[in-house]
Design a protein around this motif. Sequence first.
Motif, short mmCIF file in Angstrom:
data_model
loop_
_atom_site.label_atom_id
_atom_site.label_comp_id
_atom_site.label_asym_id
_atom_site.label_seq_id
_atom_site.Cartn_x
_atom_site.Cartn_y
_atom_site.Cartn_z
N ALA A 105 0.84 -1.21 0.00
CA ALA A 105 0.00 0.00 0.00
C ALA A 105 0.87 1.26 0.00
O ALA A 105 0.59 2.22 -0.71
N ASP A 106 1.94 1.22 0.79
CA ASP A 106 2.87 2.36 0.79
C ASP A 106 3.40 2.62 -0.61
O ASP A 106 3.43 3.77 -1.08
N TYR A 107 3.83 1.54 -1.25
CA TYR A 107 4.38 1.72 -2.60
C TYR A 107 3.32 2.21 -3.57
O TYR A 107 3.60 2.97 -4.47
N MET A 108 2.08 1.78 -3.36
CA MET A 108 1.00 2.26 -4.24
C MET A 108 0.91 3.77 -4.18
O MET A 108 0.76 4.44 -5.20
N SER A 109 1.00 4.29 -2.99
CA SER A 109 0.84 5.75 -2.92
C SER A 109 2.07 6.44 -3.50
O SER A 109 1.96 7.48 -4.14
N THR A 110 3.25 5.84 -3.32
CA THR A 110 4.43 6.40 -4.00
C THR A 110 4.21 6.40 -5.51
O THR A 110 4.47 7.40 -6.19
N ILE A 111 3.74 5.26 -5.99
CA ILE A 111 3.55 5.10 -7.43
C ILE A 111 2.54 6.10 -7.98
O ILE A 111 2.79 6.78 -8.98
N LEU A 112 1.40 6.19 -7.30
CA LEU A 112 0.37 7.10 -7.80
C LEU A 112 0.83 8.54 -7.73
O LEU A 112 0.68 9.29 -8.68
N SER A 113 1.41 8.91 -6.61
CA SER A 113 1.73 10.33 -6.48
C SER A 113 2.98 10.71 -7.27
O SER A 113 3.14 11.85 -7.64
N SER A 114 3.85 9.74 -7.56
CA SER A 114 5.01 10.15 -8.36
C SER A 114 4.76 10.01 -9.85
O SER A 114 5.66 10.25 -10.64
N ARG A 115 3.56 9.61 -10.19
CA ARG A 115 3.15 9.65 -11.59
C ARG A 115 4.10 8.91 -12.53
O ARG A 115 4.44 9.41 -13.60
N VAL A 116 4.51 7.71 -12.09
CA VAL A 116 5.32 6.92 -13.01
C VAL A 116 4.46 6.52 -14.20
O VAL A 116 3.24 6.49 -14.11
N ASP A 117 5.10 6.22 -15.31
CA ASP A 117 4.35 5.95 -16.54
C ASP A 117 3.70 4.57 -16.56
O ASP A 117 2.79 4.33 -17.34
N GLY A 118 4.24 3.67 -15.74
CA GLY A 118 3.68 2.33 -15.75
C GLY A 118 4.29 1.48 -14.65
O GLY A 118 5.35 1.82 -14.12
N VAL A 119 3.63 0.38 -14.34
CA VAL A 119 4.06 -0.44 -13.22
C VAL A 119 4.04 -1.92 -13.59
O VAL A 119 3.09 -2.40 -14.20
N LEU A 120 5.10 -2.58 -13.18
CA LEU A 120 5.19 -4.03 -13.29
C LEU A 120 5.07 -4.53 -11.86
O LEU A 120 5.88 -4.16 -11.00
N ILE A 121 4.06 -5.36 -11.60
CA ILE A 121 3.85 -5.67 -10.19
C ILE A 121 3.55 -7.14 -9.91
O ILE A 121 2.72 -7.76 -10.57
N ALA A 122 4.30 -7.67 -8.96
CA ALA A 122 3.99 -8.99 -8.41
C ALA A 122 3.18 -8.71 -7.16
O ALA A 122 3.72 -8.26 -6.15
N PRO A 123 1.87 -8.94 -7.22
CA PRO A 123 1.02 -8.54 -6.10
C PRO A 123 1.21 -9.46 -4.89
O PRO A 123 1.57 -10.62 -5.05
N ALA A 124 0.98 -8.94 -3.72
CA ALA A 124 1.13 -9.74 -2.50
C ALA A 124 0.12 -10.89 -2.50
O ALA A 124 0.36 -11.93 -1.91
N GLY A 125 -1.01 -10.70 -3.15
CA GLY A 125 -2.02 -11.76 -3.19
C GLY A 125 -3.38 -11.22 -3.58
O GLY A 125 -3.50 -10.08 -4.03
N ASP A 126 -4.41 -12.05 -3.39
CA ASP A 126 -5.75 -11.60 -3.76
C ASP A 126 -6.15 -10.30 -3.07
O ASP A 126 -6.85 -9.47 -3.67
N PRO A 127 -5.75 -10.10 -1.81
CA PRO A 127 -6.15 -8.85 -1.15
C PRO A 127 -5.51 -7.61 -1.75
O PRO A 127 -5.78 -6.49 -1.32
N SER A 128 -4.64 -7.81 -2.74
CA SER A 128 -4.07 -6.65 -3.43
C SER A 128 -5.09 -6.00 -4.35
O SER A 128 -4.82 -4.95 -4.94
N LEU A 129 -6.25 -6.64 -4.48
CA LEU A 129 -7.27 -6.15 -5.41
C LEU A 129 -7.51 -4.64 -5.34
O LEU A 129 -7.44 -3.96 -6.37
N PRO A 130 -7.76 -4.08 -4.16
CA PRO A 130 -7.99 -2.64 -4.12
C PRO A 130 -6.81 -1.82 -4.64
O PRO A 130 -7.00 -0.77 -5.27
N HIS A 131 -5.60 -2.31 -4.40
CA HIS A 131 -4.44 -1.58 -4.90
C HIS A 131 -4.47 -1.51 -6.43
O HIS A 131 -4.22 -0.48 -7.03
#
Lengths: 340, 340
Positions: A105-131
């Motif tokens: 979740a911390d990284y999500m907010s970094t990602i969103l607020s720093s406006r990176v162009d794209g993300v490659l993500i290995a999600p922690a699991g199903d509960p990553s859905l909201p992220h």
Amino acid sequence: MVTIYDIAEKANVSAMTVSRVINNTGKISDKTRAKVRKVMEELHYVPNHTARSLVLQQTHILFLLITDITNPFYTTLARGAEDAAKKSGYRLLFGNSDESLEKEADYMSTILSSRVDGVLIAPAGDPSLPHLKSLQQHKVPFVLLDREVPGIECDIVLGDSKEGARGLVEYLLKQGHRRIAMINGSSSISSARLRLQGYQEALKLNDIGYEETLVLETSFGPLNDLIEIEQWLDQMEPAPTAIIAGNNMLAVEVIRLLRKRGLRIPEDRSIVCIDDFGPYSQMDPFMTVAAQQAYQFGYLGMQMLIERIKERESPQPWKKIVLPAELIIRRSVLPLKQNR
Amino acid sequence: MVTIYDIAEKANVSAMTVSRVINNTGKISDKTRAKVRKVMEELHYVPNHTARSLVLQQTHILFLLITDITNPFYTTLARGAEDAAKKSGYRLLFGNSDESLEKEADYMSTILSSRVDGVLIAPAGDPSLPHLKSLQQHKVPFVLLDREVPGIECDIVLGDSKEGARGLVEYLLKQGHRRIAMINGSSSISSARLRLQGYQEALKLNDIGYEETLVLETSFGPLNDLIEIEQWLDQMEPAPTAIIAGNNMLAVEVIRLLRKRGLRIPEDRSIVCIDDFGPYSQMDPFMTVAAQQAYQFGYLGMQMLIERIKERESPQPWKKIVLPAELIIRRSVLPLKQNR
DNA sequence: ATGAAAGCGCTAACAA
DNA sequence: TTGTTAGCGCTTTCAT
């Protein structure tokens, strides 16, 4: 801080001209260009990426979020992603969630607020859905790696986890093992579920009953409950002759605990796992594994991501790549007498 | 994109009031605050970090550059750095130079142009000097990790490489070994130089002559010349009874090549190295190592960096932390008969 | 081929 | 307690 205005002033041109020289856009006389370049060097000018991103509305930076920076699967994957990003002229930044939803979740907010162009993500699991939903909501292109998340449609690179696990169990069966235990990651992770299924299917096809006590669900990551694992190891009755680990890190943990008990591999327990060990595959016990194509996960995932960013306007269908695992037979499995 | 102006409009306040709510600054009535917060949630507002950084002239992002993302020393270090950064509310981004000066240069330009607040860096080697000079020139605070670079004065966290190597060689000598070979990283890296010195000193103190053919200088990183290593292994005459590797990755490589030749560890060759193996220390050959405090490198280095950033105005003297290595005796060394 | 003006999203300083 | 103005460093648009 040296800005384009400082350059402009010293070179007797406008800021706009400097900008054009920096970006190689528009028409500039060779003379002006040379003059501007010279001043830039003299003043050690460095473009302010922040300002540039603000006006361009893009950063040209991509982000890779992995779940365990000490796991060779992910670090090898990272190399692949880096190479592919570099090839297309993108910069790549890494984050490490340690299989923790909070860190993610911390990284999500970094990602969103720093406006990176794209993300490659290995999600922690199903509960990553909201992220992931929030990435979608904010129109940040992303590609999922290694794990599906129900409720999300997107580009994804997966390993064939079920086949990988099944292949390992079948290999164990062929070597005469009948009592096979499994230690696995959380069932909230798609790959863990598939690996369990592969294990179950292989047993079923060979008419071997499924015993719950032989299966332990814990965590793929660095946050394991060691007591739980020790108890599981000690309480199986009769003890299994072989163990399959849902990933490499779990295998290492089990190896450690078995040895602590004076048990030899493979003489006393055979052990196999999904994922190879990178540079450590040559250390004893030379593990028999279902090796995933870690580098390809990163490389192909990154290609998909960049493709997606470039084709942003035209609505391509979602792509899904499934990479087969390769059974690598080394020496961590003891053939039993009842070999068939 | 949702901006503070969108929020302001919908909440019937000024943008400034929204800004105050976001940053918890100034005096705001509870009612206004609640209203603004509500609108922010409704519109899924995410602060634009880019814009914020531009005006504040700071990003609150720190950068960690390591030289080998597959090396457990660095990944463990990364965890330490991450934990320390988080504790102080900083965000941390990673980069991986793969021991390559070119990749390091790429990261330097990312670092400079993205205006991160500070950098934790394990330099590729002495030739990294210009990179560090340019950080200084642009007043980017940084802390060096693991390797000194002649010509640069700065905060630094080092391991006691010389003692580490010497301790290992002395242990080998005590076990009766007399013919000890060393494979090491590039001599353009301070830690490699010190490790060689430690080796040489231990030999000298024990009246053993230094033989150049026993020492191979190659690379710590993933860019090794395997042919060169193989030749070195094959050409030592008579063959050494023990080998010390300058780091863990080199040890793994040597183990692999020895085994390829059918040589057993420790029966045919004893082997030790500097740096432990993280989770892999429990795999055979259970390596005897001079373990560096990897996590502390990252944790303490990050603390120093943040300190330096906070005390930016007042000129503190440079700090240098030297972390001792710990000799961990496992089972990769064969005691020879002439044990003393 | 070059320049002037406006604005990206935000906050510091000042004003009300 | 809240709002107005100006400007961070850059690029786009339009003008010259």
